[in-house]
Design an enzyme around this catalytic site. Sequence first.
Site, PDB file in Angstrom:
ATOM      1  N   LYS A  71       3.251  -6.857   4.502  1.00 46.76           N
ATOM      2  CA  LYS A  71       4.819  -5.715   5.091  1.00 46.76           C
ATOM      3  C   LYS A  71       4.202  -5.269   6.595  1.00 46.76           C
ATOM      4  O   LYS A  71       4.902  -5.230   7.702  1.00 46.76           O
ATOM      5  CB  LYS A  71       5.390  -4.744   5.053  1.00 46.76           C
ATOM      6  CG  LYS A  71       6.620  -4.992   3.529  1.00 46.76           C
ATOM      7  CD  LYS A  71       7.202  -4.390   2.924  1.00 46.76           C
ATOM      8  CE  LYS A  71       8.424  -5.028   2.353  1.00 46.76           C
ATOM      9  NZ  LYS A  71       9.596  -4.367   1.470  1.00 46.76           N
ATOM     10  N   GLY A 250      18.366   1.401  -8.222  1.00 43.98           N
ATOM     11  CA  GLY A 250      17.755   0.455  -6.430  1.00 43.98           C
ATOM     12  C   GLY A 250      18.547  -0.739  -6.076  1.00 43.98           C
ATOM     13  O   GLY A 250      17.781  -2.043  -5.103  1.00 43.98           O
TER      14      GLY A 250
END
Length: 291
Positions: A71, A250
Site C-alpha cells: 500500500k 469488518g
Amino acid sequence: MYINGETRVCGLMGNPIAHTLSPLIHNTLAERMGHNLVYVPYPVAEDKVKEAVQGAFALDVQGMNVTVPYKSAVMPYLESIDSLAAKIGAVNTLVRGSTGYKGYNTDMEGLYRAMRSEGIQIEGEDVLLLGAGGAARAVAFLCAEKGAKTVRILNRSVEKAKQLAAEVNQTLETDSVIGMALEEYQKLPQKRFLAIQSTSVGLHPHTERAVISEKSFYDRIHTGFDLIYKPERTQFMAYTEDSGGRAYNGLKMLLYQAVIAYELWNNITIPEEEIQLLTIRLKEACVTDEK
Ligand code: ATR
C-alpha cells in the site's frame, strides 16, 4: 460472464492474495451493473512492484486495488496521489489517468461509510483505537479528520502508539490524538467509548484471542467495531456484547472500500439496494469459507 474484445480489466495486486474476497465483490458488481468488466487477482513479488504498476498501465488495466504489503510501496510509481491518501501514506486504489495511475485510499472512507450504515458516529466521540500498525494508521487519520473529540491509540508497543499519535496530530493540526500502552486503559475515565479494534489479534485461525481480555475494559465500551471479518464474531466482539455494548465486524468496511473503488473506476454511484445484495453474497461466501 462474457469476455470479448471490449472487456475492461481491473485487478488486485498484493501478496499473498489467494483468499481475497475482492474478485467476488467486483465481478458481482460488474454483472449487476451490466458492465463489460472483469476483475482478477495479481500476486506480485516484492521486487516487482514498479514493473507491476507500469505493466498494468501498459496493458490498459483500468483500475487496480493494492493490498498488503504494497500500500505504500506503490506510491512512488503513481502519476498523482489524492491528498488524504498522501497524508495517510498508503493507497489501496489506483485510478487510470492519462500518463499513469492516481492513488486513493478507500479503506478510510470505506470504514466511515460502513460505520454510518450501522448508525455509528465518529464526530464528537471519544475513541479508543486498539493497534498502531498499518490498518490502525488509516483509522487514526479517519477519526481525527472526521472530528472525534479524542482518539486514544492503545498499543502493545507504546512507542508506536505515541509516534502515530504525533504524526496524526502534526499532519491534521490537532492535539486530539494520544498514544498509550494497552494496560493504561485502567486510567481512562469511567465512561463508555467507541472502540475500534485494528490489531491482527483474533484473526482466523486464532479466533479465541483478543488483544485485551479484562471485563473492566469492555465495561467502558458502548460500541465496538472490529476490522477483522473472519471469524464473523470475534472474541473482541463477544466481550463487547457480554458487557452490554453493540459490536460489528469488518465485513462492511471491506465491502464499502470496494464499492468506493468501483465507483471511482466507473464514475458512477452504486445504488443502496445493490450494496444490500452484495452484503448478503459476501456473508454467504464467508460462511462457506469458514466451513
Ligand atoms: P496491519 O497492517 O494489519 O495493521 P501490522 O502493521 O503488522 O498489521 O500491525 C499489527 C498490529 O497488531 C500492531 O498494532 C501490533 O502491535 P505492535 O505494534 O506492538 O506489534 C498488534 N499486535 C499483533 N500481535 C499482537 C499481540 N499478540 N498482542 C498485542 N498486539 C498485537
